[in-house]
Write a protein that holds these residues in place. Sequence first.
Motif, short mmCIF file in Angstrom:
data_model
loop_
_atom_site.label_atom_id
_atom_site.label_comp_id
_atom_site.label_asym_id
_atom_site.label_seq_id
_atom_site.Cartn_x
_atom_site.Cartn_y
_atom_site.Cartn_z
N ALA A 1 0.84 -1.29 -0.06
CA ALA A 1 -0.11 -0.06 -0.04
C ALA A 1 0.95 1.40 0.21
O ALA A 1 0.37 2.33 -0.40
N LEU A 2 1.98 1.08 0.79
CA LEU A 2 2.78 2.38 0.76
C LEU A 2 3.93 2.07 -0.55
O LEU A 2 4.67 3.42 -0.78
N GLY A 3 3.91 1.28 -1.37
CA GLY A 3 4.78 1.26 -2.45
C GLY A 3 6.18 1.13 -2.25
O GLY A 3 7.03 1.48 -2.91
N ILE A 4 6.29 0.28 -0.90
CA ILE A 4 7.99 -0.13 -0.72
C ILE A 4 7.90 -1.54 -0.52
O ILE A 4 6.85 -2.31 -0.43
N THR A 5 9.25 -2.07 -0.38
CA THR A 5 9.50 -3.44 -0.27
C THR A 5 9.05 -3.87 1.23
O THR A 5 9.35 -2.73 1.98
N ARG A 6 9.20 -5.09 1.58
CA ARG A 6 8.92 -5.56 2.88
C ARG A 6 10.15 -5.18 3.67
O ARG A 6 10.10 -4.92 4.94
N GLN A 7 11.28 -5.42 2.93
CA GLN A 7 12.42 -5.20 3.64
C GLN A 7 12.70 -3.76 4.03
O GLN A 7 12.97 -3.30 5.38
N SER A 8 12.27 -2.70 3.20
CA SER A 8 12.24 -1.27 3.69
C SER A 8 11.29 -1.15 4.87
O SER A 8 11.33 -0.06 5.53
N PHE A 9 10.11 -1.79 4.62
CA PHE A 9 8.97 -1.70 5.63
C PHE A 9 9.41 -2.04 7.15
O PHE A 9 9.31 -1.29 8.10
N TYR A 10 10.16 -3.21 7.12
CA TYR A 10 10.87 -3.45 8.36
C TYR A 10 11.78 -2.60 8.81
O TYR A 10 11.92 -2.39 10.23
N LYS A 11 12.56 -1.97 7.99
CA LYS A 11 13.74 -1.11 8.54
C LYS A 11 13.13 0.09 9.05
O LYS A 11 13.50 0.74 9.94
N ALA A 12 12.02 0.69 8.22
CA ALA A 12 11.37 1.62 8.70
C ALA A 12 10.66 1.52 10.25
O ALA A 12 10.54 2.45 10.88
N MET A 13 10.14 0.19 10.27
CA MET A 13 9.47 0.12 11.74
C MET A 13 10.64 -0.08 12.83
O MET A 13 10.34 0.68 13.96
N ARG A 14 11.57 -0.55 12.47
CA ARG A 14 12.92 -0.39 13.52
C ARG A 14 13.29 0.86 13.82
O ARG A 14 13.54 1.23 14.83
N ARG A 15 13.18 1.69 12.46
CA ARG A 15 13.55 2.90 12.56
C ARG A 15 12.83 3.87 13.78
O ARG A 15 13.27 4.84 14.53
N VAL A 16 11.53 3.56 13.73
CA VAL A 16 10.62 4.37 14.53
C VAL A 16 10.10 3.42 15.90
O VAL A 16 9.14 4.15 16.64
N GLY A 17 10.71 2.31 16.06
CA GLY A 17 10.32 1.50 17.13
C GLY A 17 8.99 0.66 17.31
O GLY A 17 8.32 0.83 18.39
N LEU A 18 8.64 0.16 16.05
CA LEU A 18 7.42 -0.68 15.75
C LEU A 18 7.56 -2.15 15.71
O LEU A 18 8.64 -2.34 15.29
N GLU A 19 6.79 -2.74 16.03
CA GLU A 19 6.70 -4.22 15.67
C GLU A 19 5.54 -4.49 14.89
O GLU A 19 4.70 -3.74 15.00
N PRO A 20 5.41 -5.65 14.26
CA PRO A 20 4.16 -5.72 13.37
C PRO A 20 3.04 -5.94 13.99
O PRO A 20 2.08 -5.43 13.69
N GLY A 21 3.00 -6.32 15.38
CA GLY A 21 1.72 -6.23 16.04
C GLY A 21 1.49 -4.75 16.33
O GLY A 21 0.26 -4.49 17.08
N GLY A 22 2.08 -3.71 16.09
CA GLY A 22 1.92 -2.32 16.55
C GLY A 22 2.30 -1.75 17.83
O GLY A 22 2.20 -0.45 17.88
N GLY A 23 3.03 -2.52 18.65
CA GLY A 23 3.48 -2.13 19.70
C GLY A 23 4.84 -1.73 19.91
O GLY A 23 5.64 -2.06 18.86
N ARG A 24 5.46 -1.05 21.04
CA ARG A 24 6.75 -0.65 20.77
C ARG A 24 7.79 -1.54 20.93
O ARG A 24 7.39 -2.68 21.74
N THR A 25 9.08 -1.64 20.52
CA THR A 25 10.03 -2.72 20.63
C THR A 25 10.69 -2.45 21.85
O THR A 25 10.73 -1.34 22.51
#
Length: 444
Positions: free
Chosen positions: A420-444
């Motif tokens: 939906a955001l037009g990026i790869t899964r790898q980029s999405f995971y990197k972005a999640m780590r950058r902002v402190g998110l995990e797939p469930g939506g909580g803080r890491t």
Amino acid sequence: LDDAVLGGRNSDVVAGASSSLTESLVGQNRFEEALETSRLAARAGNRVDWSIWVRALRLQAQCHIGLGSKSRAERALRKAEGLHACTQYGPERNRLDKIARLLRPNSTQGADVAYAPRTHAVWRLSLRSGRALVTCDRQLVDAIAVAAGTDLPVLIEGETGTGKELAASLIHELSARSGRPLVTIDCSSVPESLADTEFFGAARGAFTGAHAPRAGLIAQADQGTLVLDELPELPNALQAKLLRVIQEGMYRRVGEDRPRHVQVRFIGVTNQDATALLRSKALRADLFYRLSGHRLTIPPLRERREDIAPIANEIAKQNGLDGVTMAAGRLLERHSWPGNVRQLDMVVRLAASSCRPGALVGEAHLAPHLSRQPDDPPSLTSRQEFSGSGLRGDRLAGERAALERALHSSGGSVTEAARALGITRQSFYKAMRRVGLEPGGGRT
């Protein structure tokens, strides 16, 4: 045409040329100029060719619609319809009927009137593929043209979905290298262990399985343009190796000692602010300075609302329709479009799927799809979590909010959220780590 004398032996040429010029000006939404040439076309057509006279009157009606004068448009249309009854020029009948539907809609408040810009000039830069950059931002158009006129590197910044890759392709196709290769690399999808081979190539026997020499992506772009999409995702070591290629055009394949020479124009693309990337050391300073010969920033749609309706109009036409209505354009302009042009494109295409060929996209077609689109600003919680961090904190807060919305819309599926955001899964995971998110939506 300024020096044309009606009634002479070239009257038929004057009629045809002025009619064609009027059609061209109408296509560019230059209605005031088109109105003047349409009057000349009508006078000339009256003398030599009534079908041109009908066409000129029809174009006059379109000009008056574009300038907001419905009564004058109706007068021109009535005259054209009366003349058409005498000429029976078949191809013009459908065009006249189309204008009549615009002027005499079933609904009120002009909801079925086709969109036409009144206060902004709309610029349209097209690729050979048919894709086009549509904008009212003259500075952006000028910046693309200036960059295309040189061989200097380019750095393009902007949020995901704003059209950065389209701008890069335009710079290539408008340049002297347009007949040469355009190679685009998604830096986030290149595994770090294979990055050297992918970029620089490898000699035969350089490693196990290298049974034949391999040309890298840089060699494939020789004499052309190499676009580095998702630039900050490049490993730091590879960023350092690219410096010599950009500066001197020299590189070596894996397993070779002799240097090779290429002539490549580099365009770097990032969806993050370059200044913040330098502070976080995600982007090497020396690479940044080598790439920022021309630096283009494409604002998000929420900061250029005058572009929303023209872009939607273009998307509708590419899908076999006549565009969007004025009311639909106003409805789209009220949306904030966190996914930018990519999100707008999907909404208009969905709406177009419920329209008949040649129709206009209206509010009723758009409403069901807009109601399912995220349209809220970054949450207060996200802003508070990164408060006190200055520009970087604001950027991370906005990025986190966009990721959260995408995950919520996809039911927690990272794959669908990334798509939906037009990026790869790898980029999405990197972005999640950058902002402190995990797939469930909580803080890491």
